[in-house]
Design a protein around this motif. Structure first.
Motif, PDB file in Angstrom:
ATOM      1  N   ARG A 103     -14.321   8.058  26.416  1.00 19.80           N
ATOM      2  CA  ARG A 103     -13.169   8.039  25.519  1.00 19.80           C
ATOM      3  C   ARG A 103     -12.748   6.597  25.224  1.00 19.80           C
ATOM      4  O   ARG A 103     -13.012   5.680  25.989  1.00 19.80           O
ATOM      5  CB  ARG A 103     -12.002   8.801  26.136  1.00 19.80           C
ATOM      6  N   VAL A 104     -12.086   6.457  24.109  1.00 19.23           N
ATOM      7  CA  VAL A 104     -11.592   5.150  23.682  1.00 19.23           C
ATOM      8  C   VAL A 104     -10.178   4.955  24.216  1.00 19.23           C
ATOM      9  O   VAL A 104      -9.303   5.805  24.002  1.00 19.23           O
ATOM     10  CB  VAL A 104     -11.586   5.043  22.138  1.00 19.23           C
ATOM     11  N   ALA A 105      -9.967   3.835  24.921  1.00 20.06           N
ATOM     12  CA  ALA A 105      -8.617   3.471  25.330  1.00 20.06           C
ATOM     13  C   ALA A 105      -7.895   2.904  24.112  1.00 20.06           C
ATOM     14  O   ALA A 105      -8.423   2.041  23.416  1.00 20.06           O
ATOM     15  CB  ALA A 105      -8.672   2.442  26.452  1.00 20.06           C
ATOM     16  N   GLN A 106      -6.726   3.402  23.858  1.00 21.06           N
ATOM     17  CA  GLN A 106      -6.070   3.125  22.578  1.00 21.06           C
ATOM     18  C   GLN A 106      -4.722   2.442  22.736  1.00 21.06           C
ATOM     19  O   GLN A 106      -3.988   2.720  23.685  1.00 21.06           O
ATOM     20  CB  GLN A 106      -5.858   4.437  21.808  1.00 21.06           C
ATOM     21  N   SER A 107      -4.425   1.577  21.781  1.00 16.87           N
ATOM     22  CA  SER A 107      -3.057   1.142  21.524  1.00 16.87           C
ATOM     23  C   SER A 107      -2.723   1.646  20.113  1.00 16.87           C
ATOM     24  O   SER A 107      -3.487   1.398  19.169  1.00 16.87           O
ATOM     25  CB  SER A 107      -2.936  -0.380  21.566  1.00 16.87           C
ATOM     26  N   ILE A 108      -1.623   2.338  19.979  1.00 16.42           N
ATOM     27  CA  ILE A 108      -1.285   2.983  18.703  1.00 16.42           C
ATOM     28  C   ILE A 108       0.075   2.474  18.238  1.00 16.42           C
ATOM     29  O   ILE A 108       1.030   2.430  19.020  1.00 16.42           O
ATOM     30  CB  ILE A 108      -1.259   4.514  18.853  1.00 16.42           C
ATOM     31  N   VAL A 109       0.111   2.087  16.969  1.00  9.74           N
ATOM     32  CA  VAL A 109       1.368   1.683  16.347  1.00  9.74           C
ATOM     33  C   VAL A 109       1.682   2.690  15.238  1.00  9.74           C
ATOM     34  O   VAL A 109       0.839   2.949  14.366  1.00  9.74           O
ATOM     35  CB  VAL A 109       1.295   0.267  15.759  1.00  9.74           C
ATOM     36  N   VAL A 110       2.852   3.261  15.292  1.00  9.17           N
ATOM     37  CA  VAL A 110       3.301   4.236  14.283  1.00  9.17           C
ATOM     38  C   VAL A 110       4.534   3.654  13.601  1.00  9.17           C
ATOM     39  O   VAL A 110       5.512   3.324  14.271  1.00  9.17           O
ATOM     40  CB  VAL A 110       3.634   5.597  14.944  1.00  9.17           C
ATOM     41  N   ARG A 111       4.445   3.523  12.249  1.00 10.39           N
ATOM     42  CA  ARG A 111       5.612   2.974  11.538  1.00 10.39           C
ATOM     43  C   ARG A 111       5.732   3.656  10.164  1.00 10.39           C
ATOM     44  O   ARG A 111       4.716   4.076   9.572  1.00 10.39           O
ATOM     45  CB  ARG A 111       5.459   1.460  11.368  1.00 10.39           C
ATOM     46  N   PRO A 112       6.929   3.793   9.652  1.00  5.08           N
ATOM     47  CA  PRO A 112       7.117   4.398   8.318  1.00  5.08           C
ATOM     48  C   PRO A 112       6.555   3.468   7.239  1.00  5.08           C
ATOM     49  O   PRO A 112       6.545   2.252   7.405  1.00  5.08           O
ATOM     50  CB  PRO A 112       8.630   4.554   8.210  1.00  5.08           C
ATOM     51  N   THR A 113       6.084   4.070   6.134  1.00  6.08           N
ATOM     52  CA  THR A 113       5.558   3.290   5.011  1.00  6.08           C
ATOM     53  C   THR A 113       5.805   4.047   3.717  1.00  6.08           C
ATOM     54  O   THR A 113       6.085   5.248   3.717  1.00  6.08           O
ATOM     55  CB  THR A 113       4.053   3.014   5.203  1.00  6.08           C
ATOM     56  N   ARG A 114       5.669   3.366   2.585  1.00  9.59           N
ATOM     57  CA  ARG A 114       5.871   4.000   1.274  1.00  9.59           C
ATOM     58  C   ARG A 114       4.533   4.542   0.781  1.00  9.59           C
ATOM     59  O   ARG A 114       3.500   3.885   0.871  1.00  9.59           O
ATOM     60  CB  ARG A 114       6.395   2.993   0.267  1.00  9.59           C
ATOM     61  N   THR A 115       4.530   5.751   0.284  1.00 12.15           N
ATOM     62  CA  THR A 115       3.356   6.329  -0.370  1.00 12.15           C
ATOM     63  C   THR A 115       3.762   6.726  -1.780  1.00 12.15           C
ATOM     64  O   THR A 115       4.935   6.631  -2.165  1.00 12.15           O
ATOM     65  CB  THR A 115       2.854   7.564   0.396  1.00 12.15           C
ATOM     66  N   GLY A 116       2.775   7.176  -2.536  1.00 10.90           N
ATOM     67  CA  GLY A 116       3.076   7.583  -3.906  1.00 10.90           C
ATOM     68  C   GLY A 116       4.040   8.743  -3.962  1.00 10.90           C
ATOM     69  O   GLY A 116       4.726   8.952  -4.976  1.00 10.90           O
ATOM     70  N   ARG A 117       4.130   9.516  -2.905  1.00  5.88           N
ATOM     71  CA  ARG A 117       5.026  10.687  -2.902  1.00  5.88           C
ATOM     72  C   ARG A 117       6.350  10.403  -2.192  1.00  5.88           C
ATOM     73  O   ARG A 117       7.109  11.334  -1.944  1.00  5.88           O
ATOM     74  CB  ARG A 117       4.331  11.850  -2.221  1.00  5.88           C
ATOM     75  N   GLY A 118       6.569   9.154  -1.767  1.00  7.16           N
ATOM     76  CA  GLY A 118       7.813   8.845  -1.062  1.00  7.16           C
ATOM     77  C   GLY A 118       7.511   8.172   0.265  1.00  7.16           C
ATOM     78  O   GLY A 118       6.598   7.364   0.386  1.00  7.16           O
ATOM     79  N   VAL A 119       8.287   8.554   1.278  1.00  8.95           N
ATOM     80  CA  VAL A 119       8.136   7.941   2.608  1.00  8.95           C
ATOM     81  C   VAL A 119       7.023   8.658   3.355  1.00  8.95           C
ATOM     82  O   VAL A 119       7.030   9.887   3.494  1.00  8.95           O
ATOM     83  CB  VAL A 119       9.450   8.031   3.404  1.00  8.95           C
ATOM     84  N   GLY A 120       6.063   7.874   3.813  1.00  7.72           N
ATOM     85  CA  GLY A 120       5.002   8.398   4.648  1.00  7.72           C
ATOM     86  C   GLY A 120       4.985   7.669   5.978  1.00  7.72           C
ATOM     87  O   GLY A 120       5.957   7.026   6.383  1.00  7.72           O
ATOM     88  N   CYS A 121       3.847   7.736   6.668  1.00  6.53           N
ATOM     89  CA  CYS A 121       3.764   7.136   8.008  1.00  6.53           C
ATOM     90  C   CYS A 121       2.377   6.511   8.175  1.00  6.53           C
ATOM     91  O   CYS A 121       1.361   7.156   7.912  1.00  6.53           O
ATOM     92  CB  CYS A 121       4.009   8.204   9.076  1.00  6.53           C
ATOM     93  N   LEU A 122       2.350   5.241   8.591  1.00  8.05           N
ATOM     94  CA  LEU A 122       1.123   4.515   8.854  1.00  8.05           C
ATOM     95  C   LEU A 122       0.836   4.550  10.358  1.00  8.05           C
ATOM     96  O   LEU A 122       1.687   4.180  11.166  1.00  8.05           O
ATOM     97  CB  LEU A 122       1.250   3.062   8.388  1.00  8.05           C
ATOM     98  N   ILE A 123      -0.369   4.988  10.688  1.00 12.52           N
ATOM     99  CA  ILE A 123      -0.777   5.032  12.098  1.00 12.52           C
ATOM    100  C   ILE A 123      -1.961   4.078  12.261  1.00 12.52           C
ATOM    101  O   ILE A 123      -2.985   4.253  11.605  1.00 12.52           O
ATOM    102  CB  ILE A 123      -1.189   6.453  12.521  1.00 12.52           C
TER     103      ILE A 123
END
Length: 630
Positions: free
Chosen positions: A107-127
């Motif tokens: 398995r891959v050891a991960q560091s994950i950053v989750v933050r809100p972002t703008r998409t064409g449909r409004g507010v989305g989420c960048l992972i």
């Protein structure tokens, strides 16, 4: 169901080719929590194609992540606009990513950053997903190396290391602990620490920085231990590492040092008391001899009793000075038969009625060169040790005679006591070693006997077996003469010599003594010999007198006031009058023998002394004074 192509077109600002070149995973979800971006890195490490991923919900695409930390972070980002960071985890509720092409099991050891972002449909989420496997592997290897070094140090340490949890249960121990306490690490794992150290039954002690305890090791052998502790966390549970050090020898050395300091302090005190007491005895003896010289009948008998009491007092001060290590050895010829007879008489009251003492006949004429008082003290020590080895009584036999080596004589004290084991016999002559109960022995007796024998040019032997008693033998240089060469230089034993006192012509003498009563007594003795005298209380006054008049002989106390002792006075007087004869008086022997050598030939006269002792010392000083230059 949404058209994947439409979803992709809804993100006009994202350049797919750029995202595919990134060495990290990029996933973007819209406000409906559907995937709109799934880059090549995610395809490679998840094994899920972009066509399958686009438009799917994370929880539907990856059921193992449902309700997990990533999904919750996405929801919070969409609902509140707050970012989240999830670091260095390999967990089923994160992305189930694999290494390489997605076909391996690692398995891959991960560091994950989750933050809100703008998409064409409004507010989305960048992972953003970072592969931390290499960093985690490096950290793992570093931890393994540190652990290996730690265990190598701990396993090789002579101190004991024990790890316990916050409940006091043993987790591990090093080989030194197994050896010290006679138990195995496997058997003790999970057992309470109180099994090893009952004092730690009170768990709050585990938080103390340093805990001294009396521990019991393998075979029931007790030892002094000092425990220092360090604490650390493991999966939220506090653990303690106990460092247990045997400090028995250190504590014994510290106690011996304290005892030595006490003895030194007591020695200084007794030396000073002996000096003052000798001055008092000197006054008493001088006046008693004056009475003896001019009175008769009952008054003379009383004066003789006083003189005998002074002699006993002098023996007492000799013992004090010997204990204080302020009395240099004064070797004289000591007949063995007389020495054994004297020690039997002296020790009889101390040995008690339950102890029988016997001494076979000693060859007539056998004698040793030794300090009479120190020999007596050594024999008394041996007799007292023999008595203590026979708590129910027994027999002590004193034998003496020539041998075993040519030029040697021996004195042996044998008892019928409990004897000593080889281990005790090996340490018996070590300073401060004793098998007696606390407060009943200093552990210095045999070491002082051995030291006296060696200082006298001989040796000391012990032979013993459990249940068969002990034989202690002092071997000293034998002699058939009347005394050592130059014995007249030290008048310590002069008054005890046979024969009439020397006949001296009238002399001009200077007496320097700070004690007025002692000074008066010495002047009275000299006046009886027809000598002319002058007196001074200190060195500077004496030099003033010598500047105005010539003297044949200087009689001075060694300890004088006003910054000039008797040795310094004698040196300065010899500078003025090179052929001046010198007698040094002393009731205290704390001076440095090297200082006496600086004076040159001089007679030493110990207080209290008789008129005969004084005249013998004067004769010796006159014989030794430097000759006139040719």
């Amino acid at each position: 169901m949404s058209d994947p192509a439409a979803g992709s077109a809804a993100v006009p600002l994202v350049i797919p080719s750029v995202l595919d070149e990134l060495d990290m995973g990029v996933v973007i979800v819209d406000d409906a929590r559907r995937i709109v971006v799934w880059n090549t890195w995610m395809v490679r490490h998840s094994g899920i194609s972009r066509r399958t991923a686009i438009g799917a919900e994370l929880s539907a695409l990856l059921p193992a992540m449902a309700g997990g930390r990533v999904e919750l972070a996405v929801r919070d980002a969409l609902d509140t606009g707050l970012p989240a960071v999830i670091s260095h985890h390999v967990n089923h509720d994160l992305f189930p990513l694999l290494r390489g092409d997605g076909m391996t099991d690692e398995r891959v050891a991960q560091s994950i950053v989750v933050r809100p972002t703008r998409t064409g449909r409004g507010v989305g989420c960048l992972i953003q997903i970072y592969d931390q496997t290499a960093a985690v592997e490096r950290e793992r290897k570093l931890r393994a190396q540190r652990s290996a070094r730690y265990h190598a140090i701990v396993d090789a340490a002579r101190d004991c290391f024990v790890t316990v949890d916050e409940d006091g249960a043993i987790w591990s121990m090093n080989p030194a602990t197994e050896e010290r306490f006679g138990c195995s690490a496997a058997a003790m794992r999970g057992q309470p620490i109180a099994r090893l150290l009952p004092q730690l039954q009170d768990l709050p002690l585990l938080g103390e920085p340093l805990v001294p305890v009396r521990a019991v090791g393998a075979g029931g052998k007790a030892f002094d231990a000092e425990i220092s502790m360090g604490s650390w966390m493991n999966n939220g549970v506090r653990h303690f590492t106990l460092f247990i050090r045997d400090v028995t020898e250190r504590n014994l050395a510290a106690e011996n040092l304290r005892r030595t300091e006490r003895i030194q302090a007591l020695g200084e005190l007794t030396g000073g008391v002996a000096h003052e007491f000798n001055n008092l005895l000197m006054v008493i003896r001088a006046n008693a001899e004056m009475v003896l010289a001019h009175a008769g009948g009952e008054a003379a008998a009383h004066a003789a009793e006083i003189v005998q009491a002074v002699d006993r007092g002098r023996n007492l001060t000799d013992g004090l000075l010997s204990f204080a290590r302020r009395q240099p050895l004064n070797p004289v010829r000591v007949p063995l038969d007389a020495a054994v007879e004297d020690i039997q008489r002296l020790a009889a009251p101390l040995l008690g009625v339950a102890v029988e003492i016997a001494a076979p006949p000693i060859l007539a004429g056998a004698a040793v060169m030794a300090d009479r008082t120190q020999l007596q003290n050594a024999l008394l020590n041996l007799l007292i040790n023999a008595r203590d080895a026979m708590p129910d009584g027994g027999r002590i036999t004193i034998t003496a005679g020539p041998g075993p080596e040519p030029g040697q004589c021996h004195i042996a004290v044998a008892d019928t006591g409990t004897g000593m084991s080889p281990a005790i016999l090996e340490k018996a002559c070590e300073p401060f070693f004793t098998t007696k109960d606390q407060g009943k022995g200093t552990g210095l007796g045999l070491s002082m006997v051995a030291g006296f024998a060696r200082q006298s040019g001989g040796d000391f032997l012990l032979a013993s077996r459990p249940g068969a008693g002990t034989t202690a033998t002092i071997r000293l240089r034998g002699t058939s003469g009347d005394g050592p060469p130059g014995a007249a230089a030290d008048a310590d034993g002069a008054g005890k010599e046979d024969g009439p006192p020397p006949v001296l012509p009238p002399l001009r003498l200077l007496v320097t003594e700070d004690d007025p009563q002692v000074r008066a007594g010495v002047l009275a003795m000299l006046a009886q010999g027809g000598h002319r005298t002058a007196a001074a209380a200190d060195g500077p006054d004496a030099l003033d007198l010598m500047a105005d008049e010539d003297f044949d002989l200087l009689v001075t106390d060694i300890m004088l006031p006003r910054g000039m002792n008797g040795v310094a006075l004698a040196c300065e007087a010899r500078r003025m009058f090179p052929r001046l004869a010198v007698v040094l008086m002393s009731g205290y022997h704390g001076f440095d023998p090297a200082l006496l050598e600086a004076v040159g030939p001089a007679a030493i006269l110990r207080k209290p002394f008789t008129r005969t002792d004084l005249e013998r010392a004067m004769a010796a000083a006159l014989r030794q004074r430097p000759r006139s230059p040719a």
